[in-house]
Design a protein around this motif. Structure first.
Motif, PDB file in Angstrom:
ATOM      1  N   ALA A  85     -14.484   2.450  10.294  1.00 39.75           N
ATOM      2  CA  ALA A  85     -13.823   2.474   8.980  1.00 39.75           C
ATOM      3  C   ALA A  85     -12.675   1.469   8.944  1.00 39.75           C
ATOM      4  O   ALA A  85     -12.501   0.744   7.955  1.00 39.75           O
ATOM      5  CB  ALA A  85     -13.323   3.877   8.669  1.00 39.75           C
ATOM      6  N   TYR A  86     -11.899   1.406  10.006  1.00 40.60           N
ATOM      7  CA  TYR A  86     -10.795   0.447  10.069  1.00 40.60           C
ATOM      8  C   TYR A  86     -11.317  -0.989  10.093  1.00 40.60           C
ATOM      9  O   TYR A  86     -10.757  -1.865   9.436  1.00 40.60           O
ATOM     10  CB  TYR A  86      -9.928   0.708  11.307  1.00 40.60           C
ATOM     11  CG  TYR A  86      -8.907   1.809  11.116  1.00 40.60           C
ATOM     12  CD1 TYR A  86      -7.556   1.517  10.955  1.00 40.60           C
ATOM     13  CD2 TYR A  86      -9.283   3.143  11.120  1.00 40.60           C
ATOM     14  CE1 TYR A  86      -6.616   2.516  10.798  1.00 40.60           C
ATOM     15  CE2 TYR A  86      -8.351   4.155  10.968  1.00 40.60           C
ATOM     16  CZ  TYR A  86      -7.019   3.834  10.806  1.00 40.60           C
ATOM     17  OH  TYR A  86      -6.081   4.825  10.643  1.00 40.60           O
ATOM     18  N   ARG A  87     -12.387  -1.235  10.851  1.00 40.12           N
ATOM     19  CA  ARG A  87     -12.979  -2.582  10.891  1.00 40.12           C
ATOM     20  C   ARG A  87     -13.477  -2.995   9.511  1.00 40.12           C
ATOM     21  O   ARG A  87     -13.346  -4.158   9.114  1.00 40.12           O
ATOM     22  CB  ARG A  87     -14.134  -2.620  11.881  1.00 40.12           C
ATOM     23  CG  ARG A  87     -13.718  -2.590  13.322  1.00 40.12           C
ATOM     24  CD  ARG A  87     -14.936  -2.651  14.251  1.00 40.12           C
ATOM     25  NE  ARG A  87     -14.533  -2.353  15.601  1.00 40.12           N
ATOM     26  CZ  ARG A  87     -14.916  -1.263  16.281  1.00 40.12           C
ATOM     27  NH1 ARG A  87     -15.759  -0.387  15.743  1.00 40.12           N
ATOM     28  NH2 ARG A  87     -14.480  -1.067  17.504  1.00 40.12           N
ATOM     29  N   ALA A 141       3.631   3.853  12.517  1.00 36.74           N
ATOM     30  CA  ALA A 141       2.708   2.871  13.088  1.00 36.74           C
ATOM     31  C   ALA A 141       1.369   3.552  13.370  1.00 36.74           C
ATOM     32  O   ALA A 141       1.327   4.717  13.745  1.00 36.74           O
ATOM     33  CB  ALA A 141       3.293   2.283  14.358  1.00 36.74           C
ATOM     34  N   ASP A 142       0.280   2.824  13.163  1.00 38.29           N
ATOM     35  CA  ASP A 142      -1.055   3.396  13.300  1.00 38.29           C
ATOM     36  C   ASP A 142      -1.798   2.734  14.458  1.00 38.29           C
ATOM     37  O   ASP A 142      -2.095   1.543  14.406  1.00 38.29           O
ATOM     38  CB  ASP A 142      -1.821   3.198  11.993  1.00 38.29           C
ATOM     39  CG  ASP A 142      -3.152   3.893  11.991  1.00 38.29           C
ATOM     40  OD1 ASP A 142      -4.031   3.498  12.786  1.00 38.29           O
ATOM     41  OD2 ASP A 142      -3.334   4.827  11.186  1.00 38.29           O
ATOM     42  N   PRO A 143      -2.123   3.491  15.506  1.00 40.00           N
ATOM     43  CA  PRO A 143      -2.773   2.889  16.683  1.00 40.00           C
ATOM     44  C   PRO A 143      -4.173   2.347  16.405  1.00 40.00           C
ATOM     45  O   PRO A 143      -4.601   1.392  17.061  1.00 40.00           O
ATOM     46  CB  PRO A 143      -2.810   4.028  17.704  1.00 40.00           C
ATOM     47  CG  PRO A 143      -2.622   5.281  16.925  1.00 40.00           C
ATOM     48  CD  PRO A 143      -1.845   4.911  15.701  1.00 40.00           C
ATOM     49  N   GLY A 176      -9.924   1.410   0.301  1.00 42.15           N
ATOM     50  CA  GLY A 176      -9.887   2.758   0.861  1.00 42.15           C
ATOM     51  C   GLY A 176      -8.964   2.859   2.059  1.00 42.15           C
ATOM     52  O   GLY A 176      -8.740   1.878   2.774  1.00 42.15           O
ATOM     53  N   ASP A 177      -8.418   4.039   2.266  1.00 45.73           N
ATOM     54  CA  ASP A 177      -7.523   4.283   3.390  1.00 45.73           C
ATOM     55  C   ASP A 177      -8.335   4.774   4.579  1.00 45.73           C
ATOM     56  O   ASP A 177      -8.809   5.910   4.577  1.00 45.73           O
ATOM     57  CB  ASP A 177      -6.471   5.317   3.001  1.00 45.73           C
ATOM     58  CG  ASP A 177      -5.465   5.569   4.102  1.00 45.73           C
ATOM     59  OD1 ASP A 177      -5.595   4.991   5.206  1.00 45.73           O
ATOM     60  OD2 ASP A 177      -4.533   6.350   3.850  1.00 45.73           O
ATOM     61  N   PRO A 178      -8.512   3.937   5.607  1.00 49.07           N
ATOM     62  CA  PRO A 178      -9.343   4.352   6.732  1.00 49.07           C
ATOM     63  C   PRO A 178      -8.741   5.495   7.539  1.00 49.07           C
ATOM     64  O   PRO A 178      -9.452   6.170   8.281  1.00 49.07           O
ATOM     65  CB  PRO A 178      -9.478   3.080   7.567  1.00 49.07           C
ATOM     66  CG  PRO A 178      -8.245   2.303   7.259  1.00 49.07           C
ATOM     67  CD  PRO A 178      -7.946   2.606   5.813  1.00 49.07           C
ATOM     68  N   SER A 179      -7.442   5.741   7.382  1.00 53.48           N
ATOM     69  CA  SER A 179      -6.823   6.829   8.134  1.00 53.48           C
ATOM     70  C   SER A 179      -7.295   8.192   7.647  1.00 53.48           C
ATOM     71  O   SER A 179      -7.086   9.202   8.313  1.00 53.48           O
ATOM     72  CB  SER A 179      -5.295   6.740   8.086  1.00 53.48           C
ATOM     73  OG  SER A 179      -4.816   6.994   6.782  1.00 53.48           O
ATOM     74  N   ALA A 180      -7.976   8.222   6.508  1.00 50.78           N
ATOM     75  CA  ALA A 180      -8.533   9.477   5.993  1.00 50.78           C
ATOM     76  C   ALA A 180      -9.920   9.763   6.565  1.00 50.78           C
ATOM     77  O   ALA A 180     -10.518  10.794   6.273  1.00 50.78           O
ATOM     78  CB  ALA A 180      -8.597   9.419   4.463  1.00 50.78           C
ATOM     79  N   THR A 181     -10.427   8.854   7.389  1.00 53.58           N
ATOM     80  CA  THR A 181     -11.764   9.003   7.970  1.00 53.58           C
ATOM     81  C   THR A 181     -11.749  10.034   9.085  1.00 53.58           C
ATOM     82  O   THR A 181     -10.875  10.023   9.956  1.00 53.58           O
ATOM     83  CB  THR A 181     -12.260   7.650   8.536  1.00 53.58           C
ATOM     84  OG1 THR A 181     -12.238   6.693   7.489  1.00 53.58           O
ATOM     85  CG2 THR A 181     -13.662   7.769   9.104  1.00 53.58           C
ATOM     86  N   CYS A 187       0.858  -1.185   0.000  1.00 61.71           N
ATOM     87  CA  CYS A 187       0.000   0.000   0.000  1.00 61.71           C
ATOM     88  C   CYS A 187       0.894   1.235   0.000  1.00 61.71           C
ATOM     89  O   CYS A 187       2.088   1.142  -0.285  1.00 61.71           O
ATOM     90  CB  CYS A 187      -0.992  -0.020   1.158  1.00 61.71           C
ATOM     91  SG  CYS A 187      -0.260   0.072   2.795  1.00 61.71           S
ATOM     92  N   SER A 188       0.345   2.364   0.339  1.00 63.29           N
ATOM     93  CA  SER A 188       1.095   3.618   0.253  1.00 63.29           C
ATOM     94  C   SER A 188       2.188   3.744   1.310  1.00 63.29           C
ATOM     95  O   SER A 188       3.332   4.051   0.994  1.00 63.29           O
ATOM     96  CB  SER A 188       0.149   4.812   0.363  1.00 63.29           C
ATOM     97  OG  SER A 188      -0.818   4.755  -0.657  1.00 63.29           O
ATOM     98  N   LEU A 189       1.826   3.537   2.579  1.00 68.60           N
ATOM     99  CA  LEU A 189       2.750   3.822   3.677  1.00 68.60           C
ATOM    100  C   LEU A 189       3.135   2.608   4.520  1.00 68.60           C
ATOM    101  O   LEU A 189       3.908   2.741   5.466  1.00 68.60           O
ATOM    102  CB  LEU A 189       2.149   4.891   4.607  1.00 68.60           C
ATOM    103  CG  LEU A 189       1.792   6.212   3.948  1.00 68.60           C
ATOM    104  CD1 LEU A 189       1.092   7.129   4.963  1.00 68.60           C
ATOM    105  CD2 LEU A 189       3.033   6.895   3.392  1.00 68.60           C
TER     106      LEU A 189
END
Length: 149
Positions: free
Chosen positions: A126-128, A49-51, A111-116, A15-17
């Motif tokens: 969104a992450y789920r 890292a994404d919590p 979709g990237d849920p981090s944009a939510t 993915c991107s990151l």
């Protein structure tokens, strides 16, 4: 949906990151097919890292806290049977890197849920959604689970 051909022996999720989608997919694939498929993940750029990703994976019993984002260039080699890309820029980069190799590259728009934006619960939802969608596609693509004796 059935698996497309024999199960690949080595899969790269990109993915991107390499901080949300690809590490989630890699952890799911490792959990579903332990010892059956070598799995790695990478990103076009190195993220952080994404919590939220950690939290939703813990909900299903998978720990990705030790994951450290890395890039395609950090990989030791490109000896994969299948590269599954989850973002457009990752797809383009994977096609560039594999053009001289016998590697299948598949694009799974995710979709990237981090944009939510919104409340914590909206963000977690969104992450789920991404996690559950990836699990479903991985099962469909990599084939049925073997019965254990």
């Amino acid at each position: 949906m059935e698996a497309a051909g024999p199960r690949p022996g080595a899969v790269l999720f990109a993915c991107s990151l390499n901080s949300v989608r690809s590490p989630m997919a890699a952890a799911i694939a490792r959990d579903l097919f332990p010892g059956k498929v070598y799995v790695a993940s990478a990103g076009v750029r190195r993220g952080a890292a994404d919590p939220f990703a950690v939290a939703v994976m813990e909900e299903i019993g998978l720990d990705i806290r030790q994951h450290r984002p890395h890039t395609f260039e950090d990989l030791e080699d490109m000896n994969f049977d299948l590269v599954i890309t989850l973002a457009p820029e990752a797809h383009h980069r994977a096609l560039e890197l594999t053009r001289y190799y016998a590697v299948d590259v598949e694009y799974w728009p995710t979709g990237d849920p981090s944009a939510t934006a919104g409340s914590r619960e909206q963000i977690m939802a969104a992450y789920r959604n991404v996690r559950d969608g990836l699990r479903k596609r991985i099962l469909a693509r990599l084939g049925p689970l073997e019965a254990t004796a």
